[in-house]
Design an enzyme around this catalytic site. Structure first.
Site, PDB file in Angstrom:
ATOM      1  N   ASN A  58       0.832  -1.216   0.000  1.00 38.92           N
ATOM      2  CA  ASN A  58       0.000   0.000   0.000  1.00 38.92           C
ATOM      3  C   ASN A  58       0.864   1.261   0.000  1.00 38.92           C
ATOM      4  O   ASN A  58       0.362   2.359   0.218  1.00 38.92           O
ATOM      5  CB  ASN A  58      -0.880   0.036   1.253  1.00 38.92           C
ATOM      6  CG  ASN A  58      -1.875  -1.098   1.265  1.00 38.92           C
ATOM      7  OD1 ASN A  58      -2.394  -1.483   0.232  1.00 38.92           O
ATOM      8  ND2 ASN A  58      -2.143  -1.645   2.444  1.00 38.92           N
ATOM      9  N   HIS A  69     -14.633  -2.021   4.447  1.00 39.27           N
ATOM     10  CA  HIS A  69     -13.538  -2.688   5.170  1.00 39.27           C
ATOM     11  C   HIS A  69     -13.989  -3.238   6.532  1.00 39.27           C
ATOM     12  O   HIS A  69     -14.918  -2.717   7.152  1.00 39.27           O
ATOM     13  CB  HIS A  69     -12.420  -1.650   5.378  1.00 39.27           C
ATOM     14  CG  HIS A  69     -11.170  -2.219   5.951  1.00 39.27           C
ATOM     15  ND1 HIS A  69     -10.799  -2.042   7.270  1.00 39.27           N
ATOM     16  CD2 HIS A  69     -10.189  -2.964   5.387  1.00 39.27           C
ATOM     17  CE1 HIS A  69      -9.641  -2.638   7.484  1.00 39.27           C
ATOM     18  NE2 HIS A  69      -9.251  -3.199   6.352  1.00 39.27           N
ATOM     19  N   GLU A  96     -16.310   3.461   1.814  1.00 37.25           N
ATOM     20  CA  GLU A  96     -14.927   3.770   1.448  1.00 37.25           C
ATOM     21  C   GLU A  96     -15.005   4.661   0.217  1.00 37.25           C
ATOM     22  O   GLU A  96     -16.009   4.644  -0.501  1.00 37.25           O
ATOM     23  CB  GLU A  96     -14.166   2.484   1.089  1.00 37.25           C
ATOM     24  CG  GLU A  96     -13.967   1.551   2.260  1.00 37.25           C
ATOM     25  CD  GLU A  96     -13.178   0.287   1.890  1.00 37.25           C
ATOM     26  OE1 GLU A  96     -12.292   0.350   1.017  1.00 37.25           O
ATOM     27  OE2 GLU A  96     -13.473  -0.754   2.479  1.00 37.25           O
ATOM     28  N   SER A 146     -10.940  -1.091  -1.141  1.00 43.28           N
ATOM     29  CA  SER A 146      -9.632  -1.728  -0.953  1.00 43.28           C
ATOM     30  C   SER A 146      -9.448  -3.013  -1.730  1.00 43.28           C
ATOM     31  O   SER A 146      -8.322  -3.356  -2.081  1.00 43.28           O
ATOM     32  CB  SER A 146      -9.381  -1.982   0.530  1.00 43.28           C
ATOM     33  OG  SER A 146     -10.430  -2.728   1.080  1.00 43.28           O
ATOM     34  N   ASP A 173     -14.449   6.815   4.256  1.00 42.45           N
ATOM     35  CA  ASP A 173     -13.113   6.307   4.591  1.00 42.45           C
ATOM     36  C   ASP A 173     -12.244   6.445   3.337  1.00 42.45           C
ATOM     37  O   ASP A 173     -12.450   5.752   2.344  1.00 42.45           O
ATOM     38  CB  ASP A 173     -13.251   4.838   5.019  1.00 42.45           C
ATOM     39  CG  ASP A 173     -11.908   4.202   5.362  1.00 42.45           C
ATOM     40  OD1 ASP A 173     -10.861   4.754   4.971  1.00 42.45           O
ATOM     41  OD2 ASP A 173     -11.910   3.141   6.000  1.00 42.45           O
ATOM     42  N   HIS A 202      -7.569   4.418   0.887  1.00 39.69           N
ATOM     43  CA  HIS A 202      -6.791   4.124  -0.332  1.00 39.69           C
ATOM     44  C   HIS A 202      -6.751   5.304  -1.305  1.00 39.69           C
ATOM     45  O   HIS A 202      -6.225   5.176  -2.411  1.00 39.69           O
ATOM     46  CB  HIS A 202      -7.337   2.859  -1.010  1.00 39.69           C
ATOM     47  CG  HIS A 202      -7.173   1.667  -0.117  1.00 39.69           C
ATOM     48  ND1 HIS A 202      -6.015   0.935  -0.065  1.00 39.69           N
ATOM     49  CD2 HIS A 202      -8.006   1.136   0.815  1.00 39.69           C
ATOM     50  CE1 HIS A 202      -6.138  -0.019   0.847  1.00 39.69           C
ATOM     51  NE2 HIS A 202      -7.336   0.085   1.395  1.00 39.69           N
ATOM     52  N   LYS A 257      -0.680   3.923   4.558  1.00 38.03           N
ATOM     53  CA  LYS A 257      -0.606   3.493   3.155  1.00 38.03           C
ATOM     54  C   LYS A 257       0.275   4.496   2.397  1.00 38.03           C
ATOM     55  O   LYS A 257       1.475   4.462   2.532  1.00 38.03           O
ATOM     56  CB  LYS A 257      -2.015   3.320   2.615  1.00 38.03           C
ATOM     57  CG  LYS A 257      -2.798   2.320   3.505  1.00 38.03           C
ATOM     58  CD  LYS A 257      -4.158   2.026   3.042  1.00 38.03           C
ATOM     59  CE  LYS A 257      -4.989   1.325   4.115  1.00 38.03           C
ATOM     60  NZ  LYS A 257      -4.471   0.028   4.563  1.00 38.03           N
TER      61      LYS A 257
HETATM   62  C1  LIG Z   1     -10.533   1.037   3.785  1.00 37.80           C
HETATM   63  C2  LIG Z   1      -9.666   0.797   4.983  1.00 37.80           C
HETATM   64  N1  LIG Z   1      -9.965   1.435   6.124  1.00 37.80           N
HETATM   65  C3  LIG Z   1      -9.219   1.260   7.223  1.00 37.80           C
HETATM   66  C4  LIG Z   1      -8.126   0.417   7.227  1.00 37.80           C
HETATM   67  C5  LIG Z   1      -7.343   0.216   8.483  1.00 37.80           C
HETATM   68  O1  LIG Z   1      -6.232   1.042   8.480  1.00 37.80           O
HETATM   69  P1  LIG Z   1      -4.943   0.673   9.330  1.00 37.80           P
HETATM   70  O2  LIG Z   1      -4.172  -0.331   8.531  1.00 37.80           O
HETATM   71  O3  LIG Z   1      -4.253   1.958   9.531  1.00 37.80           O
HETATM   72  O4  LIG Z   1      -5.426   0.073  10.627  1.00 37.80           O
HETATM   73  C6  LIG Z   1      -7.768  -0.250   6.049  1.00 37.80           C
HETATM   74  C7  LIG Z   1      -6.583  -1.136   6.045  1.00 37.80           C
HETATM   75  O5  LIG Z   1      -6.298  -1.861   5.158  1.00 37.80           O
HETATM   76  C8  LIG Z   1      -8.560  -0.064   4.899  1.00 37.80           C
HETATM   77  O6  LIG Z   1      -8.281  -0.695   3.753  1.00 37.80           O
END
Ligand SMILES: Cc1ncc(COP(=O)(O)O)c(C=O)c1O
Length: 377
Positions: free
Chosen positions: A28, A115, A159, A163, A188, A191, A222
């Site tokens: 990432n 996610h 999101e 992801s 969120d 990405h 990421k």
């Molecule tokens: C869309 C999404 N939100 C939140 C997270 C969690 O983030 P972190 O890895 O900082 O815990 C991820 C992790 O892959 C993600 O893909």
């Protein structure tokens, strides 16, 4: 326990930890900042002889510092909101945000491909939930209309860049639907942070809707090659989280020097227009080559490109063939994705060259030819 593990193994779903080698297509680190000398230099500069190594406690006890407050101000400015609050991971941010803003009397409308951290935050909140089909605005509108007269607050959670599928949420339309049925929108940007939108400020910024969104989650693990996440919002949401988000209240703050790494990463990322452009071009070219070769890249329109293979064993086979040829790629299988949608997830970074992209498609095509009859989707 052992029975369950054997069962996972039989279903080709057993996960193991591995150290990657080869061309990394599971990363990432979208802007390549993890090895950027400018970021290393900023981190080393932060480690002054007098710097404090530990934060000594939760932000509400002894762990707060001007360093964290400052980076929160910088991040809010970057995100286009008045306030931001830092959590030690994106997972903790989503859990803290959703479990504190929502309660059992509320309704949440969540995209089916959100996610795990969003799913878990919703579960923990006890809110009544509707999981709408991925990016399906009609299904979402029906669900909202059905609960139009229900009491409790309503929130849509999505999101921005998904992801696993690498496609984008229709943020403008989601906001309009939310407005029509009295639901707030939470996005969120994990990405998209650093990768999409003006100066990498995300898809909500690209759509010009930041002022109308209740909260944005921007992660630092990421494209920013750091860790943690900012919930970016107005002042009330921030104050509320400080008082109610258990993953913020009951967790030790990160050390102050780490705030410098995030701040430096943010500055580098914001000015990385050329890198963003070239990442987009390489992603477009890989998608086109894979499609020409007959592979299914789903609805991807970002640096994340799935190659949909359907079956677990087939996905594992392609991943093994790629690894044998020097490409670090993982097969993504249930429960991470729904049954029958096993895939390779190719995650591009600015470190990947066009030559490597061409070679990758060659390896995929040769691997497919070895299979008879071809069982890929
Ligand atoms: C869309 C999404 N939100 C939140 C997270 C969690 O983030 P972190 O890895 O900082 O815990 C991820 C992790 O892959 C993600 O893909």
């Amino acid at each position: 326990m052992q029975g369950e593990l054997s069962d996972l193994q039989m279903r080709a779903q057993l996960r193991t930890l591995e150290c990657h080698s080869g061309v990394n297509l599971s990363s990432n680190d979208y802007l390549g900042l993890a090895t950027d000398p400018r970021l290393k230099a900023a981190f080393l500069a932060a480690l002054q002889p007098n710097c404090q190594m530990g934060s000594t406690g939760s932000r509400l006890l002894s762990g707060n510092s001007r360093d964290w407050e400052q980076v929160e101000e910088e991040f809010a400015e970057f995100a286009g909101t008045s306030h931001a609050i830092y959590f030690s991971s994106g997972y903790a941010a989503n859990i803290g945000l959703l479990s504190s803003l929502l309660g059992p009397a509320d309704w949440v409308f969540s995209d089916s491909l959100n996610h795990a951290s969003i799913i878990d935050g919703i579960r923990l909140s006890g809110a009544r939930k509707v999981i709408y089909r991925h990016r399906d605005l009609n299904e979402l509108e029906d669900a909202l209309a059905l609960r139009d007269n229900e009491p409790g607050c309503k929130m849509i959670v999505t999101e921005s860049v998904f992801s696993m599928d690498g496609d984008r949420a229709p943020l403008g339309e989601l906001l309009l639907l939310g407005g029509k049925y009295g639901a707030e929108l939470i996005v969120d940007e994990a990405h998209a942070t650093g990768v999409h939108g003006p100066q990498g400020r995300g898809l909500a910024a690209e759509a010009g809707i930041v002022d109308n969104v209740l909260a944005l989650v921007h992660t630092c693990g990421k494209a920013l090659a750091s860790m943690g996440a900012f919930v970016c919002s107005g002042s009330t949401v921030k104050q509320f989280l400080i008082n109610r988000a258990r993953t913020f209240i009951f967790s030790t703050a990160m050390p102050p020097y780490f705030a410098y790494q995030i701040s430096a990463a943010l500055r580098i990322a914001a000015s990385a227009d050329l890198e963003r452009c070239s990442l987009t071009e390489v992603a477009e070219s890989l998608r086109a080559l894979l499609r020409e070769a007959g592979f299914n890249t789903g609805t991807s329109s970002s640096q994340i490109i799935p190659v949909m293979l359907g079956d677990n064993e087939v996905a594992l086979y392609f991943a093994a063939e790629l690894r044998r040829n020097g490409f670090a790629v993982r097969a993504i299988r249930p429960p991470t994705v729904s049954p029958g949608t096993s895939r390779l997830r190719l995650s591009l970074t600015t470190k990947i060259t066009r030559e490597q992209v061409n070679e990758l498609v060659g390896v995929m095509t040769a691997a497919r030819e070895k299979l008879a009859p071809a069982p890929y989707a």
